[in-house]
Design a protein around this motif. Structure first.
Motif, PDB file in Angstrom:
ATOM      1  N   PRO A 287      18.175  -0.205  12.244  1.00  0.00           N
ATOM      2  CA  PRO A 287      17.763  -1.495  11.358  1.00  0.00           C
ATOM      3  C   PRO A 287      17.783  -1.420   9.720  1.00  0.00           C
ATOM      4  O   PRO A 287      18.011  -0.285   9.388  1.00  0.00           O
ATOM      5  CB  PRO A 287      15.831  -1.542  11.726  1.00  0.00           C
ATOM      6  CG  PRO A 287      15.666  -0.279  11.999  1.00  0.00           C
ATOM      7  CD  PRO A 287      16.940   0.513  12.661  1.00  0.00           C
ATOM      8  N   GLY A 288      17.431  -2.514   9.244  1.00  0.00           N
ATOM      9  CA  GLY A 288      17.219  -2.272   7.813  1.00  0.00           C
ATOM     10  C   GLY A 288      16.021  -1.906   7.236  1.00  0.00           C
ATOM     11  O   GLY A 288      15.134  -1.654   8.142  1.00  0.00           O
ATOM     12  N   ALA A 289      16.097  -1.557   5.898  1.00  0.00           N
ATOM     13  CA  ALA A 289      14.972  -0.802   5.347  1.00  0.00           C
ATOM     14  C   ALA A 289      13.714  -1.720   5.310  1.00  0.00           C
ATOM     15  O   ALA A 289      13.706  -3.051   4.877  1.00  0.00           O
ATOM     16  CB  ALA A 289      15.139  -0.003   4.154  1.00  0.00           C
ATOM     17  N   PRO A 290      12.424  -1.561   5.526  1.00  0.00           N
ATOM     18  CA  PRO A 290      11.422  -2.275   5.185  1.00  0.00           C
ATOM     19  C   PRO A 290      11.311  -2.677   3.742  1.00  0.00           C
ATOM     20  O   PRO A 290      11.906  -1.787   2.880  1.00  0.00           O
ATOM     21  CB  PRO A 290      10.048  -1.571   5.729  1.00  0.00           C
ATOM     22  CG  PRO A 290      10.499  -0.771   6.700  1.00  0.00           C
ATOM     23  CD  PRO A 290      11.858  -0.225   6.101  1.00  0.00           C
ATOM     24  N   LEU A 291      10.564  -3.388   3.007  1.00  0.00           N
ATOM     25  CA  LEU A 291      10.225  -3.853   1.646  1.00  0.00           C
ATOM     26  C   LEU A 291       8.950  -4.108   1.220  1.00  0.00           C
ATOM     27  O   LEU A 291       8.190  -4.290   2.069  1.00  0.00           O
ATOM     28  CB  LEU A 291      11.567  -5.155   1.441  1.00  0.00           C
ATOM     29  CG  LEU A 291      11.078  -6.335   2.097  1.00  0.00           C
ATOM     30  CD1 LEU A 291      12.032  -7.429   1.420  1.00  0.00           C
ATOM     31  CD2 LEU A 291      11.593  -6.441   3.358  1.00  0.00           C
ATOM     32  N   ASP A 292       9.034  -4.178   0.176  1.00  0.00           N
ATOM     33  CA  ASP A 292       7.933  -4.628  -0.357  1.00  0.00           C
ATOM     34  C   ASP A 292       6.731  -3.841  -0.469  1.00  0.00           C
ATOM     35  O   ASP A 292       5.436  -4.413   0.250  1.00  0.00           O
ATOM     36  CB  ASP A 292       7.423  -6.067  -0.518  1.00  0.00           C
ATOM     37  CG  ASP A 292       6.491  -6.916  -1.665  1.00  0.00           C
ATOM     38  OD1 ASP A 292       6.270  -5.994  -2.415  1.00  0.00           O
ATOM     39  OD2 ASP A 292       6.063  -7.948  -1.180  1.00  0.00           O
ATOM     40  N   VAL A 293       6.690  -2.523  -0.275  1.00  0.00           N
ATOM     41  CA  VAL A 293       5.643  -1.529   0.039  1.00  0.00           C
ATOM     42  C   VAL A 293       4.461  -1.494  -0.819  1.00  0.00           C
ATOM     43  O   VAL A 293       4.757  -1.211  -2.161  1.00  0.00           O
ATOM     44  CB  VAL A 293       6.123  -0.155   0.362  1.00  0.00           C
ATOM     45  CG1 VAL A 293       4.841   0.813   0.543  1.00  0.00           C
ATOM     46  CG2 VAL A 293       7.156  -0.157   1.446  1.00  0.00           C
ATOM     47  N   ARG A 294       3.325  -1.811  -0.508  1.00  0.00           N
ATOM     48  CA  ARG A 294       2.354  -1.894  -1.774  1.00  0.00           C
ATOM     49  C   ARG A 294       0.875  -1.249  -0.924  1.00  0.00           C
ATOM     50  O   ARG A 294       0.889  -0.865   0.149  1.00  0.00           O
ATOM     51  CB  ARG A 294       1.648  -3.405  -1.879  1.00  0.00           C
ATOM     52  CG  ARG A 294       3.058  -4.151  -2.535  1.00  0.00           C
ATOM     53  CD  ARG A 294       2.556  -5.564  -2.897  1.00  0.00           C
ATOM     54  NE  ARG A 294       3.746  -6.184  -3.403  1.00  0.00           N
ATOM     55  CZ  ARG A 294       3.408  -7.424  -4.059  1.00  0.00           C
ATOM     56  NH1 ARG A 294       2.279  -8.173  -4.074  1.00  0.00           N
ATOM     57  NH2 ARG A 294       4.656  -8.021  -4.577  1.00  0.00           N
ATOM     58  N   CYS A 295      -0.072  -0.966  -1.880  1.00  0.00           N
ATOM     59  CA  CYS A 295      -1.214  -0.231  -1.713  1.00  0.00           C
ATOM     60  C   CYS A 295      -2.287  -1.155  -1.603  1.00  0.00           C
ATOM     61  O   CYS A 295      -2.675  -1.700  -2.993  1.00  0.00           O
ATOM     62  CB  CYS A 295      -1.449   0.897  -2.227  1.00  0.00           C
ATOM     63  SG  CYS A 295      -0.314   2.083  -2.223  1.00  0.00           S
ATOM     64  N   LEU A 296      -3.051  -1.793  -0.566  1.00  0.00           N
ATOM     65  CA  LEU A 296      -3.873  -2.783  -0.761  1.00  0.00           C
ATOM     66  C   LEU A 296      -5.358  -2.082  -1.067  1.00  0.00           C
ATOM     67  O   LEU A 296      -6.058  -2.832  -1.816  1.00  0.00           O
ATOM     68  CB  LEU A 296      -4.041  -3.433   0.559  1.00  0.00           C
ATOM     69  CG  LEU A 296      -2.941  -4.620   0.939  1.00  0.00           C
ATOM     70  CD1 LEU A 296      -3.113  -5.149   2.165  1.00  0.00           C
ATOM     71  CD2 LEU A 296      -2.608  -5.513  -0.115  1.00  0.00           C
ATOM     72  N   ASP A 297      -5.836  -1.218  -0.378  1.00  0.00           N
ATOM     73  CA  ASP A 297      -7.152  -1.067  -0.488  1.00  0.00           C
ATOM     74  C   ASP A 297      -7.051   0.880  -0.899  1.00  0.00           C
ATOM     75  O   ASP A 297      -6.705   1.568   0.034  1.00  0.00           O
ATOM     76  CB  ASP A 297      -7.892  -1.108   0.679  1.00  0.00           C
ATOM     77  CG  ASP A 297      -9.359  -0.804   0.253  1.00  0.00           C
ATOM     78  OD1 ASP A 297      -9.736  -0.591  -0.740  1.00  0.00           O
ATOM     79  OD2 ASP A 297     -10.308  -1.072   1.151  1.00  0.00           O
ATOM     80  N   ALA A 298      -7.639   1.265  -2.023  1.00  0.00           N
ATOM     81  CA  ALA A 298      -7.302   2.573  -2.121  1.00  0.00           C
ATOM     82  C   ALA A 298      -8.884   3.267  -2.559  1.00  0.00           C
ATOM     83  O   ALA A 298      -9.710   2.633  -3.201  1.00  0.00           O
ATOM     84  CB  ALA A 298      -6.709   2.628  -3.421  1.00  0.00           C
ATOM     85  N   ASN A 299      -9.118   4.232  -1.699  1.00  0.00           N
ATOM     86  CA  ASN A 299     -10.458   4.818  -1.948  1.00  0.00           C
ATOM     87  C   ASN A 299     -10.115   6.250  -1.944  1.00  0.00           C
ATOM     88  O   ASN A 299      -9.052   6.711  -1.902  1.00  0.00           O
ATOM     89  CB  ASN A 299     -11.370   4.655  -0.613  1.00  0.00           C
ATOM     90  CG  ASN A 299     -11.965   3.153  -0.758  1.00  0.00           C
ATOM     91  OD1 ASN A 299     -13.022   3.202  -1.376  1.00  0.00           O
ATOM     92  ND2 ASN A 299     -11.146   2.119  -0.179  1.00  0.00           N
ATOM     93  N   LYS A 300     -11.166   7.269  -2.037  1.00  0.00           N
ATOM     94  CA  LYS A 300     -11.033   8.588  -2.511  1.00  0.00           C
ATOM     95  C   LYS A 300     -10.485   9.155  -0.908  1.00  0.00           C
ATOM     96  O   LYS A 300      -9.966  10.327  -1.263  1.00  0.00           O
ATOM     97  CB  LYS A 300     -12.424   9.272  -2.977  1.00  0.00           C
ATOM     98  CG  LYS A 300     -13.568   9.350  -1.718  1.00  0.00           C
ATOM     99  CD  LYS A 300     -14.567  10.118  -2.495  1.00  0.00           C
ATOM    100  CE  LYS A 300     -16.027   9.898  -1.308  1.00  0.00           C
ATOM    101  NZ  LYS A 300     -17.179  10.465  -1.869  1.00  0.00           N
ATOM    102  N   ASP A 301     -10.890   8.753   0.073  1.00  0.00           N
ATOM    103  CA  ASP A 301     -10.296   9.464   1.110  1.00  0.00           C
ATOM    104  C   ASP A 301      -9.467   8.466   2.074  1.00  0.00           C
ATOM    105  O   ASP A 301      -8.967   9.056   3.029  1.00  0.00           O
ATOM    106  CB  ASP A 301     -11.467   9.729   2.251  1.00  0.00           C
ATOM    107  CG  ASP A 301     -12.424   8.454   2.388  1.00  0.00           C
ATOM    108  OD1 ASP A 301     -12.160   7.447   1.730  1.00  0.00           O
ATOM    109  OD2 ASP A 301     -13.479   8.398   3.185  1.00  0.00           O
ATOM    110  N   TYR A 302      -8.949   7.504   1.738  1.00  0.00           N
ATOM    111  CA  TYR A 302      -7.844   6.673   2.269  1.00  0.00           C
ATOM    112  C   TYR A 302      -7.212   5.632   1.390  1.00  0.00           C
ATOM    113  O   TYR A 302      -7.718   5.345   0.422  1.00  0.00           O
ATOM    114  CB  TYR A 302      -8.560   5.950   3.633  1.00  0.00           C
ATOM    115  CG  TYR A 302      -9.408   4.675   3.418  1.00  0.00           C
ATOM    116  CD1 TYR A 302      -8.694   3.641   3.115  1.00  0.00           C
ATOM    117  CD2 TYR A 302     -10.822   4.952   3.114  1.00  0.00           C
ATOM    118  CE1 TYR A 302      -9.720   2.211   2.944  1.00  0.00           C
ATOM    119  CE2 TYR A 302     -11.539   3.831   2.753  1.00  0.00           C
ATOM    120  CZ  TYR A 302     -10.859   2.397   2.669  1.00  0.00           C
ATOM    121  OH  TYR A 302     -11.586   1.438   2.501  1.00  0.00           O
ATOM    122  N   ILE A 303      -6.068   5.223   1.733  1.00  0.00           N
ATOM    123  CA  ILE A 303      -5.358   3.960   1.085  1.00  0.00           C
ATOM    124  C   ILE A 303      -4.684   3.332   2.005  1.00  0.00           C
ATOM    125  O   ILE A 303      -4.042   3.936   3.021  1.00  0.00           O
ATOM    126  CB  ILE A 303      -4.313   4.664   0.237  1.00  0.00           C
ATOM    127  CG1 ILE A 303      -4.833   5.446  -0.976  1.00  0.00           C
ATOM    128  CG2 ILE A 303      -3.296   3.419  -0.331  1.00  0.00           C
ATOM    129  CD1 ILE A 303      -4.067   6.131  -1.909  1.00  0.00           C
TER     130      ILE A 303
END
Length: 1354
Positions: A287-303
């Motif tokens: 397949p083609g590569a995914p796109l528009d990778v973003r971080c919605l919610d960032a905390n000290k123990d998970y993103i």
């Protein structure tokens, strides 16, 4: 007085207002200073606290942009804080700068948190965007600056700033009171790229008026969002051209790009779409590569990482996605999930608090893994509250004081959190969010999250160890399918508060459904390469990301994506389609849960430009003016709307004192020509005109009003301007210009035209004439143009009165042959029909082929018949004749000027008529005419070869006009693959004398070839045939392959030899000479089929007739060789030639008689004839000059040589041909050396002749009995008479009575002992001596006693 009081009171009010304004400003400044001091003190106290000592990089002073002169130096510097100390790297256009790689160019320094970059001796290549990146374990930060290098035209010190120009010359730079006109030209079009490539978008910006040092604001947008310089986007403004470079394209870069140029008078924009296709997959079907990778919610123990699914699945459904993370500052990628996730959202855990990360995503299907997506922006793993505080420390000063925290209230337990809700729920995690309690003074509030399985009353605390700071929390490790309720408690040092209201029961699982398929896909024609596709949106779609559109050529069943980045609208323009093809389209929706099914296919639509009304005409001019009417001309619109222009409408209005009146229609019915006479005007009035073009889509907008023209009758004698100039057949070095004659002829009729040319940018003075002599035609082919140059043209007409007005100038034309340009070709088919053929590769559905003769459209079909099929058109000559001579041209409408011409001259027509005749009455071409040759047994073969003949070809064989056929006498063969035709006869008889003919026929084509065999030609062939027959018979038994011949060997032996064949053991070979058999012992040999007889030293006795006879039971064969008379002479000449060639160079030697010239040969024959030459004349021999042969040496003796004998000598060998001559120069030093040697040898010979000698007569030993007499005599010679001395035992003795010594007559010497005794035993010598030498003779005398002898015998 009242006015004075009013003025005074107003002045006082203004003063008091100014004082109050100053006081307010001072108070405001003091307040700002106080707030800043408090803020700095808080920051200092925070940094002194060990817990908050570490902090990300911060730019205290950012680098600033510079504009410098060429060859000057520039320094960029910045001040960076942060702990740990950040690592600083400088970049130029996103490429790291290394001072070692560019010694002397760059200098990097870092001291006390101050970092600088020195650029030495700037040049144009240093114009770029520079940025400095500071990074430590807490994060990364960058700052940007630009350097622009300009060239100063005057003399300037390269190390000092450029001098400012005097304002008296240029004036101050000010845009006030100026209205700018901005034009964007040389625009970028719809662009297509592929992932990983680099793409540049650029436009030229023209701003009028152009003010010194004034620069507009240039901005770039993508999908309406302002772009900033980054490692992905590089922007450059050169002063007149704006460029945006997309480094390393990704599908995120797909979208609508807009250039916006802003001046004080407004702004201009231009937009165009950029499409980015997937790069080639490493594995086919991946397949083609995914796109528009973003971080919605960032905390000290998970993103939480989110992305968009690719449009291309490789032909197999995507099984899921893998998420990778990489810590900022490293290159180590770690896969975050062990099994692929289908949901386009994933929480990444296992992070280290305070560290920054970037993420990427890969898709996988049954065929393999995709390329990784573009990495996300860096994000730090920390609570949102901490991130807000960190972000607040570096926030710019805005003049406002923002209180983010309050002093803690001691002993107050916090209340309940508010508005707790489940914001996101999937099968992998659940995200909760709430609001802090409403009370104030709750500094340092933390939160505990609790969960409860539905149906129970047991609450379990999730974060038992560390409470969270952020009012947002993600829960993992929940059982899929179970229902949970959640609640939150606040806590602080005073205690733990009451729980919030619990949430409703939430079932763990994906709550987001895949959207439904869109519907009602409708394609609409747009341009030659694009289609507008619209559709009805998916119903009840939640969190819709967008839509993917796919297109397919009807019947191919191959679907290609039209966009690789989802669009969130229901209308999209699909570009990059093939003109003229029919396409169908389908659409599917996408959200985080996945892609919907495809919509139903649209109706097919043909890709071609949509029909629109044409653009306005332009270039209105006056061709003629009389009292009440004017003839106007104009140029065709640049855009005709996709359909032929059906006509034009002309409007006019009167202009009175510069004020235009109302427009009036000049024609109710459209006119097809681009010229029209407007009637019913008023003489000496002024008018303006406008023209509108019409096509099947309607009437277009009118042109701009023309210049104001007076309606005043022209009375000039010269003609008016030609009009309707058209350019065709543009090539690299030529083009064709057409025009129409002027409407106004002048006093006399027009008798010629002149064409003028100049480069587009050249001044008016650069106009020059193409033709020095006026042409009567209304067209001309202009040659010898410079390739790539842009030209404009105009035409002037002349009559007897002179040259008239110039026409309107043509549009600029670039002398470039467009790709795919074809020329008219002439062809003659098999039926002899002559046609002109033209092919156009850029054909559109509305295109037509228009044929012209002498650039006038052909309407009479009596001479030519036109046929068009697809993209090819043919003009067929019905009955070619002289009246068809002319220039034939073809132009294709609705193309970019596709046209060509063909000059049918009188000579060309004559050639084509000859070719046509050959095709109508074709002749079979022959590679060779009819020929005859003899085969084995004397058979006769008649044959010819045709170049090409089909399987239907036939041949008639004719002899003396009578057909002959296959039989015993004639054998025919016809090989149609090679075209060889042959007839074989066993033998020739007198009745076969005559003419043989082969007649060929292949369809319509015919040919024949004849061969006449009569008279001596026939007799010679018949004789040769009979001889070949006899030869064949001869070769049935033993025979000679090579008859008897001779060969002279290098040793000058004569070898008689012959080669025999078809022999066997019983075959005998007999040699004869002059009829006498030569015996076998006379060197008879027989090996390998070769018979040899060697004659070692040939002489006259070997002359004769030699014969060899081969015979056995099958027959015999004879070979003779006549070696008599001339034959023997020829043989000897060949022998002489070998002897001559073996001769050595002529040399000089000396003897006691004189000088001798000599040469050696390998073999000498007594029959060899040589001639000695002196100074090119044969030498007459005498007693003084003689020649001779000694063994293999041939010599010439010159006795008693003198100076008269010097010169060139030669010996010539005679071989019956050219002979061979050896020469030597006896002169100079060579003669002197030879003569001196001769004198020496002569003296030596005289001395040797007169030297004293003992000629002989003395024995070696004499044994004599005692008492006997001994008498010995020897001969003495010498001149003068030598002196004789006798010696005994080397002592001289004299003559006495016992030993008598005599020397008589000077010749005889005697030795006599009268009675020998034992004392006479000894060695005796005679010594003779004269002035030439001495010689001796020795003998021994032994005396014995008789008794001793008897005793010895006993």
């Amino acid at each position: 007085m009242a006015r004075r009081d009013l003025f005074s009171s107003g002045l006082e009010m203004e003063r008091s207002e100014l004082i109050s304004r100053k006081e307010a400003m001072r108070e405001s400044a003091d307040r700002i200073c106080l707030n800043k001091r408090i803020h700095d003190q808080e920051e200092h106290s925070k940094r002194m606290n060990e817990d908050s000592l570490m902090h990300p990089p911060e730019f205290v002073i950012k680098p600033r942009s510079h504009t410098v002169w060429e060859k000057q130096c520039v320094r960029l510097h910045c001040t960076v804080t942060g702990w740990p100390n950040p690592r600083v790297v400088w970049y130029k256009n996103n490429v790291a700068i290394e001072s070692i790689a560019n010694p002397g160019k760059y200098k990097l320094e870092s001291r006390y948190s101050v970092h600088s970059l020195d650029i030495n001796r700037c040049d144009f290549d240093d114009t770029a965007q520079y940025h400095v990146s500071a990074m430590n374990s807490k994060g990364e930060l960058s700052a940007f600056a630009s350097v622009v290098v300009k060239r100063f035209k005057g003399e300037v010190d390269e190390y000092m700033p450029a001098p400012r120009r005097a304002s008296t010359k240029d004036g101050p730079v000010s845009e006030y009171g100026v209205t700018f006109q901005t034009h964007i030209v040389d625009k970028f079009g719809v662009s297509f790229g592929r992932e990983g490539e680099t793409m540049s978008l650029g436009c030229t910006v023209v701003i009028y008026p152009s003010l010194h040092r004034y620069q507009p604001e240039v901005q770039w947008y993508k999908d309406g969002v302002l772009l900033s310089p980054s490692k992905w986007y590089q922007m450059h403004w050169s002063g007149d051209r704006a460029t945006l470079t997309l480094a390393h394209l990704n599908k995120e870069d797909e979208g609508l790009y807009t250039l916006r140029v802003t001046t004080k008078s407004g702004y201009e924009t231009y937009s165009s779409y950029v499409f980015v296709r997937d790069s080639d997959a490493e594995m086919e079907g991946a397949p083609g590569a995914p796109l528009d990778v973003r971080c919605l919610d960032a905390n000290k123990d998970y993103i939480i990482v989110t992305w968009k699914q690719p449009a291309v699945d490789g032909g197999h459904s995507i099984l899921g996605y893998f998420v990778d993370r990489c810590e900022v500052g490293t290159n180590h990628w770690i896969q975050c999930n062990d099994t692929p996730v289908k949901f386009a959202r994933f929480p990444v855990t296992g992070l280290v608090e305070g560290r920054s990360y970037v993420f990427r995503v890969r898709a996988i299907n049954n065929s393999g893994m995709s390329h990784p997506s573009r990495v996300s922006e860096p994000v730090a793993a920390m609570d949102p509250g901490d991130r807000a505080r960190l972000r607040g420390t570096s926030a710019p000063w805005t003049g406002q004081i923002i209180v983010t925290e309050e002093e803690p209230a001691e002993g107050i337990v916090p209340g309940r959190p508010l508005e707790l809700q489940v914001t996101e729920a999937t099968k992998n995690y659940v995200v909760l969010s709430w609001k802090p309690p409403g009370e104030k003074g709750l500094e340092g509030v933390r939160y505990y999250v609790e969960k409860c399985v539905s149906g129970t009353d047991t609450w379990q605390r999730v974060n038992t160890e560390i409470p969270v700071k952020s009012p947002r929390f993600a829960l993992f490790d929940l059982a899929e399918g179970k229902s949970y309720s959640f609640r939150v408690r606040c806590c602080n040092p005073a205690g733990v508060g009451e729980p919030s209201d619990p949430t409703e029961a939430t079932t763990v699982g994906d709550k987001l459904d895949i959207p439904s398929a869109p519907s009602k896909v409708v394609p609409i024609r747009n341009t030659d390469t694009s289609v507008v596709v619209s559709w009805v949106a998916s119903s009840d779609a939640k969190e819709l990301v967008g839509y993917y559109i796919e297109g397919s050529i009807v019947g191919s069943n191959v679907w290609e994506p039209c966009n690789n980045k989802p669009v969130n609208v229901t209308r999209f323009i699909c570009h990059g389609l093939m003109t003229g093809e029919k396409y169908v389209f389908r659409v599917r929706a996408v959200n985080a849960a996945g892609l919907s099914g495809f919509s139903p296919e649209s109706e097919p639509v043909e890709v071609k430009a949509a029909i629109a009304s044409p653009a306005p005409p332009f270039g209105i001019s006056v061709l003629e003016c009389v009292r009440d009417s004017m003839v106007l001309a104009w140029k065709q619109p640049s855009f005709i709307g996709g359909a032929d222009i059906s006509g034009y409408f002309v409007d006019y209005r009167e202009v009175v004192d510069g004020v235009p009146g109302k427009w009036h229609e000049a024609n109710i019915k459209a006119v097809s020509e681009r010229a029209y006479r407007v009637s019913d005007l008023m003489e000496n009035r002024k008018y303006q005109f406008q023209v509108r073009a019409a096509n099947m889509a309607g009437v277009g907008i009118p042109s701009l009003p023309s210049d104001t023209f007076p309606c005043k009758e022209w009375t000039i004698a010269v003609p008016g301007p030609p009009h309707d100039l058209q350019v065709r057949e543009v090539r690299n070095d030529s083009l064709v210009l057409l025009w129409k004659p002027p409407v106004y002829q002048g006093r006399d009729a027009v008798n010629g035209f002149y064409i003028d040319i100049k480069e587009e940018d050249a001044p008016v003075e650069a106009w020059r004439s193409v033709n020095n002599k006026a042409t009567e035609k209304t067209y001309m082919k202009i040659k010898n143009l410079k390739e790539g140059e842009v030209f404009v043209f105009r035409v002037r007409a002349q009559n007897k009165a002179g040259v008239g007005k110039t026409s309107e100038v043509t549009e600029p034309v670039s002398a470039v042959t467009k790709p795919g340009t074809n020329e008219i070709s002439v062809a003659v088919d098999d039926d002899g029909i002559i046609s002109l053929n033209f092919e156009c590769c850029d054909l559109t559905p509305d295109s037509k082929f228009v044929w012209s003769k002498n650039y006038e459209e052909i309407t009479d079909a009596s001479r030519l018949t036109m046929e068009t099929k697809g993209n090819k058109s043919k003009a067929v000559f019905n009955t070619p004749a002289e009246e068809d001579i002319g220039i034939y041209s073809c132009i294709v409408t609705h193309t970019d000027g596709a046209s060509s011409s063909y000059d049918l001259s009188e000579q060309e027509l004559k050639r084509l008529l000859e070719v046509s005749h050959d095709h109508k009455f074709p002749i079979i071409p022959l590679k060779s005419e009819l020929a005859v040759e003899l085969l084995e047994k004397g058979r006769v073969r008649f044959w010819l070869q045709a170049e090409k003949i089909s399987a239907d070809g036939k041949v008639d064989y004719v002899f003396n006009e009578n057909l002959i056929s296959q039989g015993e006498k004639y054998k025919m063969n016809f090989d149609k693959s090679t075209g060889v035709i042959e007839m074989i006869m066993e033998s020739l008889t007198p009745a076969d004398e005559g003419t043989f003919t082969f007649r060929l026929k292949d369809g319509k084509a015919t040919n024949q070839s004849s061969l006449v065999l009569i008279g001596d030609v026939f007799k010679g062939l018949q004789k040769e045939s009979e001889f070949q027959m006899k030869e064949w018979v001869r070769k049935q038994g033993p025979h000679f392959i090579e008859y008897l011949s001779y060969e002279v060997t290098p040793e000058c032996c004569v070898l008689l030899k012959c080669k025999v064949g078809n022999v066997k053991k019983e075959t005998s070979a007999l040699w004869y000479k002059d009829g006498q058999e030569i015996k076998a012992d006379e060197h008879l040999g027989f090996t390998e089929g070769v018979l040899k007889l060697e004659i070692a030293q040939i002489s006259k006795k070997d002359s004769g007739v030699y014969e060899v006879v081969l015979k056995d039971d099958r027959g015999k064969d004879t070979s003779k060789l006549n070696l008599t008379d001339q034959g023997f002479k020829d043989l000897m000449n060949e022998v002489f030639s070998f002897i001559a060639n073996s001769s050595t160079p002529l040399k000089i030697t000396s003897t006691d008689e004189g000088i001798r010239l000599y040469t050696f040969v390998n073999f000498y024959n007594d029959l060899l004839q040589v001639t000695w030459h002196y100074k090119d004349s044969a030498i007459s021999f005498s007693d003084r000059i003689k020649s001779g042969v000694v063994g293999e040496q041939l010599w010439l003796q010159i006795t008693e040589p003198t100076e008269k004998d010097t010169g060139k000598y030669a010996i010539e060998f005679h071989d019956g041909k050219g002979g061979l001559r050896r020469t030597v120069e006896l002169a100079g030093q060579a003669f002197d050396d030879a003569f001196a040697e001769f004198q020496r040898l002569k003296s030596a010979a005289i001395a040797e002749k007169g030297r004293a000698r003992v000629a002989g007569g003395l024995p070696d030993v004499v044994t004599i009995q005692e008492g006997k007499a001994l008498n010995l005599t020897c001969n003495i010679s010498g001149d003068p008479v030598p002196k004789v001395t006798w010696l005994k035992n080397d002592r001289e003795i004299t003559s006495d009575d016992h030993c008598i010594l005599k020397f008589e007559s000077g010749k005889f010497a005697s030795f006599t002992i009268t009675a020998v005794n034992t004392s006479d035993t000894g060695k005796y010598s005679i010594l003779v001596k004269n002035k030439y030498g001495t010689e001796s003779g020795d003998f021994t005398v032994s005396v014995f006693i008789p008794e001793e002898a008897a005793g010895k015998k006993k």
